[in-house]
Design a protein around this motif. Structure first.
Motif, PDB file in Angstrom:
ATOM      1  N   PRO A  93       0.812  -1.219   0.000  1.00 23.32           N
ATOM      2  CA  PRO A  93       0.000   0.000   0.000  1.00 23.32           C
ATOM      3  C   PRO A  93       0.846   1.270   0.000  1.00 23.32           C
ATOM      4  CG  PRO A  93      -0.921  -1.592   1.521  1.00 23.32           C
ATOM      5  CD  PRO A  93       0.396  -2.148   1.071  1.00 23.32           C
ATOM      6  N   GLU A  94       1.980   1.250   0.708  1.00 27.04           N
ATOM      7  CA  GLU A  94       2.847   2.427   0.744  1.00 27.04           C
ATOM      8  C   GLU A  94       3.400   2.746  -0.648  1.00 27.04           C
ATOM      9  OE1 GLU A  94       3.070  -0.145   2.742  1.00 27.04           O
ATOM     10  OE2 GLU A  94       2.674   0.635   4.765  1.00 27.04           O
ATOM     11  N   ARG A 127       0.514   4.150  -2.797  1.00 27.85           N
ATOM     12  CA  ARG A 127       0.206   5.529  -2.403  1.00 27.85           C
ATOM     13  C   ARG A 127       1.234   6.492  -2.972  1.00 27.85           C
ATOM     14  NH1 ARG A 127      -0.190   7.585   3.840  1.00 27.85           N
ATOM     15  NH2 ARG A 127       2.038   7.044   3.785  1.00 27.85           N
ATOM     16  N   GLU A 128       2.487   6.132  -2.900  1.00 27.49           N
ATOM     17  CA  GLU A 128       3.531   7.020  -3.413  1.00 27.49           C
ATOM     18  C   GLU A 128       3.457   7.135  -4.931  1.00 27.49           C
ATOM     19  OE1 GLU A 128       6.310   9.857  -2.718  1.00 27.49           O
ATOM     20  OE2 GLU A 128       5.077   8.738  -1.293  1.00 27.49           O
ATOM     21  N   TYR A 140       0.715   7.142  -6.679  1.00 26.77           N
ATOM     22  CA  TYR A 140      -0.336   8.133  -6.942  1.00 26.77           C
ATOM     23  C   TYR A 140       0.180   9.549  -6.683  1.00 26.77           C
ATOM     24  CZ  TYR A 140      -4.310   5.153  -7.976  1.00 26.77           C
ATOM     25  OH  TYR A 140      -5.182   4.281  -8.605  1.00 26.77           O
ATOM     26  N   ARG A 141       0.889   9.713  -5.583  1.00 25.08           N
ATOM     27  CA  ARG A 141       1.406  11.046  -5.250  1.00 25.08           C
ATOM     28  C   ARG A 141       2.351  11.574  -6.318  1.00 25.08           C
ATOM     29  NH1 ARG A 141       3.086  10.016   1.077  1.00 25.08           N
ATOM     30  NH2 ARG A 141       1.139  10.726   2.064  1.00 25.08           N
ATOM     31  N   GLN A 185      -1.565  12.365  -9.426  1.00 22.70           N
ATOM     32  CA  GLN A 185      -1.932  13.508  -8.575  1.00 22.70           C
ATOM     33  C   GLN A 185      -1.154  14.774  -8.915  1.00 22.70           C
ATOM     34  OE1 GLN A 185      -1.786  12.432  -4.418  1.00 22.70           O
ATOM     35  NE2 GLN A 185      -3.683  11.264  -4.549  1.00 22.70           N
ATOM     36  N   GLY A 227      -8.792   8.690  -7.054  1.00 23.52           N
ATOM     37  CA  GLY A 227      -7.448   8.877  -6.494  1.00 23.52           C
ATOM     38  C   GLY A 227      -6.751  10.128  -6.974  1.00 23.52           C
TER      39      GLY A 227
END
Length: 262
Positions: free
Chosen positions: A79-80, A83-84, A86-87, A91, A146
């Protein structure tokens, strides 16, 4: 081949998403990097007064590349890590477009799905072809918006309609998008770019510096108190009153002629 094709008409920059083979998907390619770099270029180029974003082929943008999403479970990414991604990936597009001071028009030529729908909401004005559709469809593939869609869409259509779109994932046709205020105009497909360029020319006919400050005020007004916005407005107005374009506009008004802006 790059993702964004750039063409220039005077003070107007047209950005065409040019990967129709992936339905102009925004992930699994260089879309984010190119949007970020292009927004930086536009921000620095004071001669650009309007931007149009459209898609090549029958689709505006399919949003995230669903086939590419298989890697998340096939490679058992943490998950980490996701998430990164996407960042540092998709995003970056809403951040870049949100902080761009130049007015942006979405010329929506066809389906705008998921992040493609949200991309239209990152623009200031949306004009739709009669072949366009809009879907906040993340729930249909078992994920959440997202890319900032939960912030963007309610500001475009209101909380109730945004919730309906996000909770059902169902598409709106162009007329339904017009009815709920998601777009400001629907035109025949063959007339879309002519309509977008005509609007961009009307925008670009105005002083570039004032256009940028006006867009920034509208952005600030979405999240500021009235008192805060009034203070910013007073500061911007003080700047505007000192600009040569303002002096020319007032002089032209008094002399009953068209202004000639720098």
């Amino acid at each position: 081949m790059g993702f964004l094709k750039k063409t220039r008409e005077g003070a107007i920059l047209v950005l065409t998403m040019s990967q129709p083979e992936t339905r102009n998907a925004l992930t699994g390619n260089t879309a984010a990097e190119e949007f970020v770099a292009t927004c930086a270029e536009v921000q620095a180029d004071r001669s650009i007064r309007a931007v149009i974003i459209t898609g090549e082929g029958p689709v505006f943008s399919s949003g995230g590349n669903v086939k590419d999403m298989q890697k998340y479970f096939q490679q058992q990414l943490s998950p980490e890590t996701i998430r990164e991604e996407y960042r540092q990936g998709i995003q970056r597009i809403p951040r870049a477009l949100y902080h761009l001071d130049v007015p942006v028009i979405a010329a929506v030529n066809g389906p705008a799905i998921g992040a493609g729908c949200d991309l239209t909401c990152m623009c200031d004005i949306r004009i739709a072809s009669d072949k366009a559709t809009f879907a906040e469809s993340f729930v249909k593939v078992g994920i959440v918006p997202g890319d900032g869609g939960a912030w963007l869409l309610p500001r475009a259509v209101g909380l109730s309609k945004a919730s309906e779109m996000a909770f059902t994932g169902e598409a709106l046709d162009a007329q339904q998008a017009l009815d709920c205020g998601l777009v400001s105009r629907v035109v025949p497909a063959a007339e879309l770019m002519d309509a977008a360029l005509a609007l961009a020319r009307r925008i670009a006919a105005n002083p570039g510096g004032v256009l940028r400050m006006t867009k920034r005020l509208i952005r600030e007004g979405q999240q500021s108190s009235l008192e805060s916005l009034l203070e910013i407005s007073a500061s911007y107005q003080a700047i505007a009153h000192m600009e040569p374009d303002h002096h020319e506009a007032v002089k032209a008004f008094v002399e009953k002629r068209a202004p000639k802006f720098s």
